[in-house]
Design an enzyme around this catalytic site. Structure first.
Site, PDB file in Angstrom:
ATOM      1  N   ALA A  27      53.340  38.611  14.038  1.00 14.95           N
ATOM      2  CA  ALA A  27      54.224  38.162  15.104  1.00 14.95           C
ATOM      3  C   ALA A  27      55.611  37.844  14.529  1.00 14.95           C
ATOM      4  CB  ALA A  27      53.596  36.968  15.820  1.00 14.95           C
TER       5      ALA A  27
ATOM      6  N   TYR B 278      56.278  38.697  10.820  1.00 15.54           N
ATOM      7  CA  TYR B 278      56.537  40.107  10.489  1.00 15.54           C
ATOM      8  C   TYR B 278      57.963  40.501  10.845  1.00 15.54           C
ATOM      9  CZ  TYR B 278      55.321  45.064   9.889  1.00 15.54           C
ATOM     10  OH  TYR B 278      55.252  46.367   9.462  1.00 15.54           O
TER      11      TYR B 278
ATOM     12  N   ASN C 147      49.549  30.752  15.733  1.00 11.67           N
ATOM     13  CA  ASN C 147      50.319  31.787  15.045  1.00 11.67           C
ATOM     14  C   ASN C 147      51.127  31.235  13.879  1.00 11.67           C
ATOM     15  OD1 ASN C 147      49.415  33.943  16.478  1.00 11.67           O
ATOM     16  ND2 ASN C 147      51.307  34.309  17.606  1.00 11.67           N
TER      17      ASN C 147
ATOM     18  N   ASP D 190      50.132  38.091  24.919  1.00  9.59           N
ATOM     19  CA  ASP D 190      49.763  37.231  23.803  1.00  9.59           C
ATOM     20  C   ASP D 190      50.156  35.777  24.031  1.00  9.59           C
ATOM     21  OD1 ASP D 190      48.517  39.179  22.362  1.00  9.59           O
ATOM     22  OD2 ASP D 190      50.196  39.572  21.012  1.00  9.59           O
TER      23      ASP D 190
END
Length: 253
Positions: free
Chosen positions: A155, A158, A113, A43
């Site tokens: 990511a 969380y 993100n 990622d």
């Protein structure tokens, strides 16, 4: 019609070996001349690829040759052309971060993100939080805080006990990291159009750094964050394995 593919790979051996095998089978062009960019890695490499190719408006298809692959598809060599033809496209907008450090220097960055603020010393950070110019939290004493997009909600957000957001949701997650005061404050859901500002209280005594997808700014004085609708990242997923499905599946594992 055969697609022109640009293969990009992270520095790890398994990704480089995969790139060699795929280039030998399908050929390779530069990202500028490609119909699609194939990113080989995890990622982190996918995020770097999206940032580096955003000016080209090319879809990016990731295959997992790293440790974490939430944004990636499974690796395979033999049926890549059919997978690319059948892939589903997700379009996501990044966050725009503007920050001033204690020397008065201004910094800007985009984050797919999240933008996170983290204490950079032994003492907890003290942050004032404003939304759309209105003070909402006079003081948050914490290890840090972050603002996450739906794509990034599984990511760091969380891990910090923030909510998982459906990819189509027009909201952002504001999440505290190890909040000490208010002790039970878990954060907030904000409209995607919101502009969030963090002011660092006692910045010289309690230094804080800001991070936008691994672009780090030290000793910040304040940070402003908003969604950037003018920038669109196009990500390709195998049918039935798009971000929407992954976000739902993550909540039942």
């Amino acid at each position: 019609m055969t697609k022109r593919i640009a293969f990009l790979a992270s520095d790890v051996d398994v990704a480089q070996s995969a790139r060699e095998a795929l280039v030998a089978r399908y050929g390779n062009v530069s990202p500028r001349d490609a119909d699609v960019v194939v990113a080989l890695g995890g990622d982190g490499f996918m995020l770097r690829t999206l940032h580096s190719t955003q000016h080209l408006d090319k879809p990016v298809y990731g295959m997992n040759r790293g440790t974490i692959g939430f944004l990636m598809n499974e690796y395979g060599e033999t049926d890549l052309l059919s997978r690319l033809s059948e892939a589903e496209e997700e379009v996501i907008n990044p966050l725009f971060m503007k920050a001033m450090d204690q020397s008065g220097a201004m910094h800007e960055a985009l984050a797919i993100n999240e933008v996170s603020l983290l204490r950079a010393g032994p003492q907890a950070a003290r942050l004032k939080i404003s939304v759309d110019g209105r003070e909402r939290l006079e003081e948050l004493v914490c290890d840090g805080a972050l603002l996450s997009t739906p794509a990034g909600s599984t990511a760091y957000n969380y891990s910090a006990h923030g909510p998982i957001l459906p990819i189509g949701a027009d909201v952002l997650a504001l999440t505290a990291i190890a909040a000490f005061r208010p002790r039970r404050w878990r954060g907030a859901l904000l409209p995607k159009t919101a502009q969030v500002r963090f002011d660092v209280i006692e910045a010289d005594k309690r230094p804080v750094m800001a991070d936008a997808d691994s672009i780090s700014i030290s000793d910040i004085d304040w940070v402003e964050i908003r969604s950037e609708p003018k920038v669109q990242h196009r990500i390709l997923f195998d049918p039935g394995h798009g971000l929407e499905e992954r976000l739902i599946s993550e909540q039942f594992t």
